[in-house]
Enzyme design. Structure first.
Site, short mmCIF file in Angstrom:
data_model
loop_
_atom_site.label_atom_id
_atom_site.label_comp_id
_atom_site.label_asym_id
_atom_site.label_seq_id
_atom_site.Cartn_x
_atom_site.Cartn_y
_atom_site.Cartn_z
N LYS A 58 48.48 29.56 52.29
CA LYS A 58 49.26 30.71 51.98
C LYS A 58 49.93 31.40 53.70
CE LYS A 58 49.80 30.47 46.66
NZ LYS A 58 49.20 31.34 45.83
N GLY A 62 38.99 43.39 42.32
CA GLY A 62 39.79 42.32 43.98
C GLY A 62 40.15 42.60 44.44
N GLY A 107 43.58 36.86 47.66
CA GLY A 107 44.73 36.79 47.80
C GLY A 107 45.75 36.88 46.35
N ILE A 164 44.02 37.85 35.23
CA ILE A 164 44.74 36.48 35.72
C ILE A 164 43.71 35.06 35.83
CG2 ILE A 164 45.58 37.95 37.35
CD1 ILE A 164 44.59 36.12 39.82
N TYR A 203 43.40 32.31 34.03
CA TYR A 203 43.51 31.27 32.65
C TYR A 203 43.00 30.04 32.33
CZ TYR A 203 45.15 27.97 36.34
OH TYR A 203 45.13 26.83 37.51
#
Ligand code: ATR
Length: 308
Positions: free
Chosen positions: A87, A154, A157, A248, A250
């Protein structure tokens, strides 16, 4: 333009449209990519829209990234998602970055232009912002109006995208908590230049429980709570009654953190929508059509997560 699937494609049904030799080719560049859900998500929308298209997995080893990116225009690939570990590494190999990708210093979506140049965007922040709207719109709007505090847990990224999303949404006060404190401090310092009015305060990992009473929105962006990882140790009983708790992660859809928050009657935001809405924005950038995040798509992804 919104599209509506005529019927729900399922794995048992043959695709409505097989890609032809003229298919629009997009895909996912990562290392590894074998377990990604993105091909299933994009394939669902391509079929629903009747687009002659293909979303392919592109496993690209780190030492081949430059060659892979340089080859996209020649191969006629019109767009790609980028995932770990590329990324940030992809940035030197493309020509332009959107403002969001510049702030995040990370790209998750490439748009290959007809002249062969490539723009890097980042739709992860949009994905998180839209998941908050989808699952906690009223509560968050009220919190923003009241200038309530966010706790961001956290500093990797994913935390960058989530921090950008909450600041874009209008939150002004964020405490940043990370096991490695220096990373929380660096994250705060980096974003302060783009949001000079915001209060971004790194706080020691051991102090997280003490800060909960002052927070309207708590977001886990670490991998804690994910299947195979330990849970995030945090006591939601200290949160105010109007708090919203987002994760975040899942897989599982309801992490131990979300289960505890739900048991307390708090509004919860699961991580699946962030995944789906970052894909929605990429699909629209490539195909000019905003796809629908519908119940059929959610169910297909949940089935896949359940089946491993
Ligand atoms: P991503 O890109 O998904 O955010 P990452 O950049 O590797 O992944 O970041 C992972 C985050 O989870 C980091 O904030 C990490 O904390 P450190 O910076 O201290 O490594 C956090 N994390 C992972 N395992 C953890 C654990 N066992 N306890 C606390 N935090 C953890």
């Amino acid at each position: 333009m919104a599209i509506q699937p005529e019927h729900m494609p399922t794995e048992r049904m043959p695709p409505k449209h097989m890609p032809t030799g003229a298919a629009t080719v997009t895909g996912l560049i990562g290392w590894p990519v074998a377990h990604s859900l993105s091909p299933a998500i994009h394939d669902y929308w391509l079929r629903a829209a009747g687009i002659d298209g293909l979303y392919a997995p592109f496993p690209v080893a780190p030492d081949r990234l430059a060659q892979a990116i340089a080859g996209l225009p020649s191969l006629g690939v019109t767009g790609a998602n980028v995932t770990v570990p590329h990324k940030t590494a992809v940035i030197p190999h493309i020509q332009t970055l959107t403002a969001t990708a510049q702030r995040l210093e990370a790209v998750n979506t490439l748009i290959v232009h007809k002249d062969g140049s490539i723009t890097g965007d980042n739709t992860d922040a949009y994905g998180f912002a839209t998941s908050l709207k989808a699952q906690a719109d009223m509560a968050c709007a009220e919190q923003i109006k009241e200038n309530q505090q966010v706790m961001l847990i956290g500093a990797g990224g994913a935390a960058r995208a989530v921090l950008d999303a909450v600041l874009q949404a209008g939150y002004q006060r964020v405490v940043l908590i990370n096991r490695t404190h220096a990373k929380a401090a660096a994250l705060a310092q980096h974003f302060q230049q783009f949001y000079p009015q915001a209060s971004l305060a790194p706080v020691a990992w051991g102090e997280r429980h003490l800060r909960l009473a002052d927070c309207g929105l708590v977001i886990n962006t670490t991998s804690l709570g994910m299947t195979g990882h330990g849970p995030l140790e945090i006591d939601v009983s200290a949160l105010p009654d109007h708090a919203v708790v987002a994760d975040i992660v899942y897989a599982p859809l309801i992490t131990p953190l979300l289960a505890a928050a739900r048991d307390r009657g708090l509004v919860i935001v699961n991580g699946l929508d962030m995944l789906l809405y970052q894909a929605e924005a990429a699909f629209e950038a490539w195909h000019g059509i905003r796809p629908i995040v519908d119940a059929g798509l959610r169910q297909m992804i949940l089935d896949r997560l359940r089946d491993g």
